[in-house]
Design a protein around this motif. Structure first.
Motif, PDB file in Angstrom:
ATOM      1  N   ASN A 295      53.056  51.866   4.314  1.00  0.00           N
ATOM      2  CA  ASN A 295      53.121  50.454   4.665  1.00  0.00           C
ATOM      3  C   ASN A 295      53.491  49.693   3.392  1.00  0.00           C
ATOM      4  O   ASN A 295      53.694  50.305   2.337  1.00  0.00           O
ATOM      5  N   ALA A 296      53.571  48.389   3.484  1.00  0.00           N
ATOM      6  CA  ALA A 296      53.927  47.560   2.322  1.00  0.00           C
ATOM      7  C   ALA A 296      52.747  46.718   1.860  1.00  0.00           C
ATOM      8  O   ALA A 296      52.915  45.632   1.302  1.00  0.00           O
ATOM      9  N   ASN A 297      51.531  47.205   2.060  1.00  0.00           N
ATOM     10  CA  ASN A 297      50.338  46.449   1.696  1.00  0.00           C
ATOM     11  C   ASN A 297      49.938  46.709   0.241  1.00  0.00           C
ATOM     12  O   ASN A 297      50.482  47.596  -0.416  1.00  0.00           O
ATOM     13  N   ILE A 298      48.985  45.939  -0.254  1.00  0.00           N
ATOM     14  CA  ILE A 298      48.538  46.089  -1.643  1.00  0.00           C
ATOM     15  C   ILE A 298      48.165  47.537  -1.917  1.00  0.00           C
ATOM     16  O   ILE A 298      48.520  48.105  -2.951  1.00  0.00           O
ATOM     17  N   LEU A 299      47.436  48.141  -1.003  1.00  0.00           N
ATOM     18  CA  LEU A 299      47.148  49.571  -1.039  1.00  0.00           C
ATOM     19  C   LEU A 299      47.662  50.183   0.253  1.00  0.00           C
ATOM     20  O   LEU A 299      47.434  49.644   1.337  1.00  0.00           O
ATOM     21  N   GLN A 300      48.331  51.335   0.168  1.00  0.00           N
ATOM     22  CA  GLN A 300      48.714  52.032   1.399  1.00  0.00           C
ATOM     23  C   GLN A 300      47.456  52.520   2.122  1.00  0.00           C
ATOM     24  O   GLN A 300      47.305  52.318   3.328  1.00  0.00           O
ATOM     25  N   ILE A 301      46.601  53.191   1.375  1.00  0.00           N
ATOM     26  CA  ILE A 301      45.294  53.639   1.867  1.00  0.00           C
ATOM     27  C   ILE A 301      44.301  53.422   0.732  1.00  0.00           C
ATOM     28  O   ILE A 301      44.685  53.145  -0.413  1.00  0.00           O
TER      29      ILE A 301
END
Length: 543
Positions: A295-301
């Motif tokens: 994904n393109a979030n701050i952390l993927q996981i």
């Protein structure tokens, strides 16, 4: 020693002598690059003879196909964990042909970003998720820093100890789960206040091969040594410096471990919040199966969050790490700031283990107020100073506004650690914790005794390049480990796990029916759910 710490140790000493609580329990995770005979990172796949890296419980890989990771079971004696770790090395060396296990934290000779093969975990959705996550690390940070290796040390305290401590604290209202989690976070905060001591004592990466900096840029503080090596004269751990696992985007998270709920909620926010720069990289390419990142979030996981210590709990199949913590509390802590000691075939030894155990117990038993934003910045500054200049006799750290040398502050901490070691040794035959402290005490006044000091001394006095020196150690260790016996029961177990792990991976892949896109969507939908116990659920009612 503070009066409260002294009093608590005294109150625990009697029960310890009476055997009313057991030993600490620990497991070791140790990484090591596979390299060829020339000291270059291996380009070969993870050897099938070692089992499936997806399902084997003790032999897997970290970021790269070439980055072996060994995982021991949990033991109450460090020597048992180290014996298992040694057998994993012996078992591997019987199957590595002409390859070696690189014994240093900073990597072997590289040939640019693409020379570091990303680990491939097979066709299953869970295997593909692990692979795409690593592709995401590549597009975000590059592969080179992912070739760094270290030791992760997992420690828990026994249930009977927690019951006793709760009774001594007079905390009758909190549940055992909440009490244990709260006290583990006390430990973590004190660890962050004083982790500079571990970086000084056990940092072992003051040098790096020039191939680690393929653009030719030489950061401030590094100096040429020979033709292919860069050294930092006073550094303890380049692995933990700005060259290693650092992430400017993650700095905005400001996790100082004041409470479990804050920790969990901050991580949940990070895995749910888009970051424009990562969005610009794209999540998918043109093809249906061309994933660049999860994904393109701050952390993927959550595992993408870098920290020198983490609260942990073994997660069930339908939980993220944070959901497991939220639902059932902290089970153990993971220390992540330990370099591999290249002079030791395992990268870690019983003296370190006993010292870290003592240090962690001291962090737990000492008073641990919440960390303010201002203190958090000072702690980060101390950490940065020690990794880059820890052996500099002129270095001074900030201690509540006072400037103190490592030796001065370190001796004060060691004085309290000795009292904790005496407590822990009441559970042992002999005095292994006190002996570990005695062995390390001279290191406070003589930085040349530390692993970073010893490695730099070898490079300077023998005129060796970093890769040549570490490769010579790797050859010596390989010869020793190949010739050491493995007990027949342990050998049979490892042989069985090779076959079983391959069968398990095949079963997982054969049972797959859901598309990868649907699998990810379902995973992240569940990851956003809170698993915190409501009063009704906590009482055993229907949620």
């Amino acid at each position: 020693m503070s009066e409260s710490l002294s009093t608590l140790i005294e109150r625990l000493s009697g029960p310890a002598s009476q055997g009313r609580f057991g030993r600490l329990r620990r497991g070791i995770e140790k990484e090591g690059l596979r390299v060829d005979a020339d000291g270059r990172i291996a380009q070969t796949p993870h050897p099938a003879e070692l089992g499936s890296k997806l399902t084997h419980p003790h032999v897997t890989t970290d970021y790269s196909e070439a980055l072996l990771e060994y995982i021991t079971p949990v033991y109450s004696r460090p020597e048992d964990a180290l014996a298992f770790l040694a057998d994993l090395h012996r078992f591997s060396y019987r199957r590595l042909d002409n390859e070696f296990i690189w014994p240093a934290s900073m990597p072997a000779r590289l040939d640019g970003n693409e020379s570091i093969p990303i680990a491939d975990y097979g066709r299953s959705n869970v295997g593909r998720m692990k692979h795409v996550y690593r592709k995401g690390l590549d597009v975000r940070y590059g592969r080179i820093m992912q070739a760094i290796a270290g030791v992760h040390y997992n420690v828990s305290l026994p249930d009977d100890f927690w019951s006793l401590l709760k009774s001594l604290d007079g905390d009758e209202q909190a549940s055992m789960q909440d009490f244990r989690s709260s006290r583990y976070f006390d430990l973590i905060r004190n660890f962050r206040r004083h982790s500079w001591l571990l970086l000084y004592l056990f940092g072992a990466s003051p040098a790096v091969d020039r191939s680690f900096l393929p653009d030719g840029r030489v950061p401030e503080g590094l100096q040429p040594h020979g033709e292919q090596t860069l050294v930092s004269p006073y550094a303890t751990s380049l692995r933990m410096s700005d060259l290693g696992y650092q992430n400017k985007v993650q700095e905005q998270l400001k996790i100082c471990f004041n409470s479990l709920s804050n920790y969990v909620n901050t991580l949940r926010h990070a895995i749910s919040t888009p970051w424009p720069d990562y969005g610009a990289l794209g999540v998918k390419g043109d093809g249906e199966d061309d994933w660049r990142q999860l994904n393109a979030n701050i952390l993927q996981i959550e595992n993408e969050y870098y920290s020198d210590i983490r609260p942990k709990r073994v997660a069930r199949h339908d939980e993220t790490p944070s959901q497991a913590l939220e639902a059932r509390g902290v089970e153990y802590i993971e220390v992540r700031c330990l370099d591999l000691d290249p002079f030791d075939p395992l990268g870690f030894d019983a003296t370190r283990s006993r010292f870290v155990d003592t240090f962690l117990m001291w962090c737990l038993l000492s008073e641990s107020p919440w960390i303010t934003d201002e203190e958090c910045e000072h702690l980060d500054d101390n950490r940065r100073l020690v990794v880059s200049r820890g052996r500099d006799p002129e270095l001074r750290l900030d201690h509540h506004g006072r400037k103190r040398s490592i030796a001065d502050w370190g001796h004060e901490i060691f004085a309290e650690l000795r009292e904790v070691a005496t407590l822990l040794d009441r559970l042992e035959e002999g005095a292994p914790h006190a002996e570990a402290l005695a062995e390390l005490t001279p290191w406070l006044d003589d930085p040349s005794l530390t692993p970073s000091g010893r490695l730099l001394h070898r490079l300077e006095t023998q005129g060796e390049e970093f890769v040549d020196a570490i490769m010579a150690m790797a050859r010596e260790q390989a010869e020793r480990l190949r010739n050491e016996p493995i007990g027949p029961a342990r050998s049979a177990l490892f042989d069985q796990l090779v076959d079983t792990s391959h069968q398990q991976q095949g079963d997982i892949e054969a049972a797959e029916s859901e598309s990868f896109a649907d699998f990810l969507a379902d995973y992240f939908e569940r990851a956003r759910e809170s698993r915190a116990l409501t009063p009704l659920r906590a009482a055993g009612g229907q949620s």
